[in-house]
Design a protein around this motif. Structure first.
Motif, PDB file in Angstrom:
ATOM      1  N   UNK A 189      40.623  51.776  38.710  1.00 54.24           N
ATOM      2  CA  UNK A 189      41.347  52.920  38.155  1.00 54.24           C
ATOM      3  C   UNK A 189      41.719  53.899  39.258  1.00 54.24           C
ATOM      4  N   UNK A 190      40.771  54.210  40.140  1.00 51.68           N
ATOM      5  CA  UNK A 190      41.041  55.178  41.207  1.00 51.68           C
ATOM      6  C   UNK A 190      42.141  54.682  42.143  1.00 51.68           C
ATOM      7  N   UNK A 191      42.051  53.420  42.553  1.00 43.22           N
ATOM      8  CA  UNK A 191      43.071  52.872  43.463  1.00 43.22           C
ATOM      9  C   UNK A 191      44.418  52.733  42.758  1.00 43.22           C
ATOM     10  N   UNK A 192      44.387  52.306  41.487  1.00 42.38           N
ATOM     11  CA  UNK A 192      45.619  52.167  40.728  1.00 42.38           C
ATOM     12  C   UNK A 192      46.293  53.501  40.495  1.00 42.38           C
ATOM     13  N   UNK A 193      45.495  54.524  40.205  1.00 47.92           N
ATOM     14  CA  UNK A 193      46.059  55.856  39.993  1.00 47.92           C
ATOM     15  C   UNK A 193      46.664  56.410  41.284  1.00 47.92           C
ATOM     16  N   UNK A 194      45.987  56.211  42.390  1.00 49.86           N
ATOM     17  CA  UNK A 194      46.517  56.689  43.678  1.00 49.86           C
ATOM     18  C   UNK A 194      47.859  56.021  43.971  1.00 49.86           C
ATOM     19  N   UNK A 195      47.941  54.723  43.720  1.00 51.43           N
ATOM     20  CA  UNK A 195      49.205  54.027  43.923  1.00 51.43           C
ATOM     21  C   UNK A 195      50.277  54.561  42.976  1.00 51.43           C
ATOM     22  N   UNK A 196      49.934  54.668  41.704  1.00 49.88           N
ATOM     23  CA  UNK A 196      50.894  55.115  40.694  1.00 49.88           C
ATOM     24  C   UNK A 196      51.444  56.486  41.035  1.00 49.88           C
ATOM     25  N   UNK A 197      50.573  57.403  41.418  1.00 45.44           N
ATOM     26  CA  UNK A 197      51.008  58.776  41.701  1.00 45.44           C
ATOM     27  C   UNK A 197      51.883  58.838  42.956  1.00 45.44           C
ATOM     28  N   UNK A 198      51.615  57.959  43.912  1.00 48.89           N
ATOM     29  CA  UNK A 198      52.375  57.972  45.161  1.00 48.89           C
ATOM     30  C   UNK A 198      53.692  57.219  45.045  1.00 48.89           C
ATOM     31  N   UNK A 199      53.665  56.048  44.421  1.00 51.03           N
ATOM     32  CA  UNK A 199      54.833  55.164  44.446  1.00 51.03           C
ATOM     33  C   UNK A 199      55.734  55.262  43.222  1.00 51.03           C
ATOM     34  N   UNK A 200      55.203  55.746  42.118  1.00 45.99           N
ATOM     35  CA  UNK A 200      55.965  55.749  40.873  1.00 45.99           C
ATOM     36  C   UNK A 200      56.529  57.120  40.514  1.00 45.99           C
ATOM     37  N   UNK A 201      56.486  58.050  41.488  1.00 45.46           N
ATOM     38  CA  UNK A 201      57.109  59.367  41.342  1.00 45.46           C
ATOM     39  C   UNK A 201      57.823  59.691  42.647  1.00 45.46           C
ATOM     40  N   UNK A 202      58.924  60.447  42.550  1.00 47.47           N
ATOM     41  CA  UNK A 202      59.604  60.853  43.772  1.00 47.47           C
ATOM     42  C   UNK A 202      59.003  62.146  44.314  1.00 47.47           C
ATOM     43  N   UNK A 203      59.570  62.655  45.375  1.00 49.25           N
ATOM     44  CA  UNK A 203      59.015  63.842  46.019  1.00 49.25           C
ATOM     45  C   UNK A 203      59.089  65.087  45.135  1.00 49.25           C
ATOM     46  N   UNK A 204      59.965  65.056  44.142  1.00 45.94           N
ATOM     47  CA  UNK A 204      60.090  66.186  43.222  1.00 45.94           C
ATOM     48  C   UNK A 204      59.187  66.058  42.002  1.00 45.94           C
ATOM     49  N   UNK A 205      58.361  64.991  41.972  1.00 47.29           N
ATOM     50  CA  UNK A 205      57.455  64.801  40.847  1.00 47.29           C
ATOM     51  C   UNK A 205      58.088  64.160  39.633  1.00 47.29           C
ATOM     52  N   UNK A 206      59.276  63.568  39.797  1.00 41.80           N
ATOM     53  CA  UNK A 206      59.969  62.905  38.695  1.00 41.80           C
ATOM     54  C   UNK A 206      59.646  61.409  38.736  1.00 41.80           C
ATOM     55  N   UNK A 207      59.379  60.797  37.598  1.00 39.80           N
ATOM     56  CA  UNK A 207      59.004  59.378  37.588  1.00 39.80           C
ATOM     57  C   UNK A 207      60.100  58.471  38.134  1.00 39.80           C
ATOM     58  N   UNK A 208      59.677  57.298  38.581  1.00 47.51           N
ATOM     59  CA  UNK A 208      60.589  56.225  38.961  1.00 47.51           C
ATOM     60  C   UNK A 208      60.380  55.059  38.000  1.00 47.51           C
ATOM     61  N   UNK A 209      61.446  54.357  37.701  1.00 47.75           N
ATOM     62  CA  UNK A 209      61.287  53.165  36.877  1.00 47.75           C
ATOM     63  C   UNK A 209      60.548  52.064  37.641  1.00 47.75           C
ATOM     64  N   UNK A 210      60.878  51.910  38.926  1.00 51.31           N
ATOM     65  CA  UNK A 210      60.236  50.879  39.750  1.00 51.31           C
ATOM     66  C   UNK A 210      59.538  51.538  40.924  1.00 51.31           C
ATOM     67  N   UNK A 211      58.383  51.013  41.254  1.00 47.39           N
ATOM     68  CA  UNK A 211      57.558  51.611  42.299  1.00 47.39           C
ATOM     69  C   UNK A 211      58.262  51.612  43.641  1.00 47.39           C
ATOM     70  N   UNK A 212      58.241  52.760  44.314  1.00 47.76           N
ATOM     71  CA  UNK A 212      58.708  52.853  45.677  1.00 47.76           C
ATOM     72  C   UNK A 212      60.199  52.931  45.875  1.00 47.76           C
ATOM     73  N   UNK A 213      60.974  52.989  44.798  1.00 45.45           N
ATOM     74  CA  UNK A 213      62.423  53.054  44.978  1.00 45.45           C
ATOM     75  C   UNK A 213      63.082  53.823  43.851  1.00 45.45           C
ATOM     76  N   UNK A 214      64.221  54.402  44.178  1.00 42.96           N
ATOM     77  CA  UNK A 214      64.989  55.155  43.207  1.00 42.96           C
ATOM     78  C   UNK A 214      65.892  54.246  42.408  1.00 42.96           C
ATOM     79  N   UNK A 215      67.002  54.818  41.941  1.00 43.81           N
ATOM     80  CA  UNK A 215      67.903  54.043  41.113  1.00 43.81           C
ATOM     81  C   UNK A 215      67.833  54.507  39.672  1.00 43.81           C
ATOM     82  N   UNK A 216      68.147  53.609  38.772  1.00 46.74           N
ATOM     83  CA  UNK A 216      68.170  53.942  37.351  1.00 46.74           C
ATOM     84  C   UNK A 216      66.783  54.364  36.876  1.00 46.74           C
ATOM     85  N   UNK A 217      66.697  55.494  36.177  1.00 46.52           N
ATOM     86  CA  UNK A 217      65.431  55.964  35.617  1.00 46.52           C
ATOM     87  C   UNK A 217      65.470  55.816  34.107  1.00 46.52           C
TER      88      UNK A 217
END
Length: 358
Positions: free
Chosen positions: A251-279
């Motif tokens: 859970x701790x490692x998964x949450x750290x990944x999710x918070x880092x890769x599944x949100x952009x710098x403005x705190x908005x979610x991403x549909x796919x980890x680590x990249x922008x595009x369609x949300x």
């Protein structure tokens, strides 16, 4: 945005859904097109796949030309009935019981072609069954309820494979979030059963080095997306809350990944980890719930405020399906968009203090 404003928007969208009797469009209902059915091309897998993606990705008017009737999806009602640790916004349990299939499961009301499998209309599957079971339990129904027993039998009898639960009875495709959902639903009815434990540990062991989970085990299932990552984290936390040990590191490692890769710098979610595009609005809704679950209420309120400003149509009281590089995707889906956004907003509302402001 204060809590009362958020409640008002949530209730307006919910009222609009009720006005339509919770029936509407879905991203994956293209094969229900009367035009496509009349063409005869539905006999061919490639045609089904191409047509489904054409309706899903095509302009809004294409649905009208294709003549696809609005449908009531059990998952829509399950989300409003409190599935996924959500807020119960009505009592839909009896209506959901009436939609149970003969094999004990619940299903999508449309035919569906994926790359890995073909599902017939009203064919029971792990996800819809698990969400409905979870929502019925949310209403205080005890595990000895006949509908829940039949559903547990379906999961254990028809979906179990060697170490995981399949999405459909007729297919062996391993999809991590679906297996985990089935394991959790079965465990609610039969606590401590060995199959749920095995499936849970298999998902934990499938965690990748960076803390993420791929969607599944097939070659084209290697992607990591935001809302399914949220599913997995939420379920692992619910297993932990139910007394299952040994999940803290995942859970701790998964949450750290999710918070880092599944949100952009403005705190908005991403549909796919680590990249922008369609949300996708689904990813937005799941982000609100997961942020609340893991203690980031401020982040959840920020996402909710952004969603209202960016995706909410105040004239129609509907949320748009998403936003991409070309602007807002103004399609509206009853289950995929409206139910999920009402579900996510309700979780944020419940977590806020009555006078809390952003």
């Amino acid at each position: 945005m204060n809590r009362s404003e958020m409640i008002d928007i949530r209730d307006r969208v919910l009222a609009r859904m009720a006005q339509d009797d919770f029936a509407g469009a879905d991203p994956f209902d293209g094969l229900e097109s009367r035009l496509f059915t009349a063409s005869g091309f539905g006999r061919f897998r490639a045609c089904r796949l191409i047509w489904l993606q054409t309706i899903k990705r095509g302009p809004r008017f294409l649905r009208r030309l294709a003549d696809i009737a609005p449908m009531i999806n059990p998952k829509t009602l399950a989300l409003l009935n409190g599935a996924g640790d959500g807020i119960r916004l009505g009592d839909f349990s009896d209506r959901l019981r009436s939609m149970q299939q003969a094999d004990g499961g619940w299903a999508y009301p449309f035919e569906w072609q994926a790359r890995a499998f073909h599902a017939k209309r009203h064919q029971s599957n792990a996800i819809v069954t698990s969400f409905v079971m979870d929502s019925i339990c949310k209403g205080g129904v005890t595990p000895d309820d006949p509908a829940l027993i039949r559903a547990a039998d379906f999961i254990e009898r028809d979906l179990w494979r060697d170490g995981y639960f399949a999405y459909f009875a007729h297919d062996d495709t391993e999809i991590h979030n679906a297996s985990l959902w089935a394991a959790f639903a079965l465990n609610r009815i039969r606590p401590g059963n060995a199959k749920s434990e095995w499936a849970l540990r298999r998902v934990v062991d499938a965690r990748q080095r960076d803390g993420s989970w791929a969607y599944g085990t097939r070659g084209h299932h290697g992607f990591v997306d935001g809302f399914h990552t949220g599913y997995v984290l939420d379920l692992l936390d619910r297993f932990r809350a139910a007394g299952v040990d040994g999940l803290d590191d995942a859970i701790a490692c998964g949450w750290a990944f999710y918070r880092k890769a599944c949100f952009d710098d403005a705190g908005i979610p991403r549909s796919y980890a680590g990249r922008g595009g369609y949300l996708d609005a689904h990813a937005v809704a799941q982000a609100m719930a997961s942020l609340c679950r893991f203690g980031d209420l401020g982040g959840a309120i920020h996402v909710a405020e952004w969603a209202v400003q960016t995706l909410y149509d105040r004239k129609r009281d509907e949320f748009y399906a998403g936003i991409g590089r070309l602007g807002r995707d103004r399609r509206v889906y009853m289950r995929w968009t409206q139910a999920w956004m009402v579900w996510g907003l309700s979780i944020v509302i419940e977590a806020m203090k009555p006078t809390q402001q952003e």
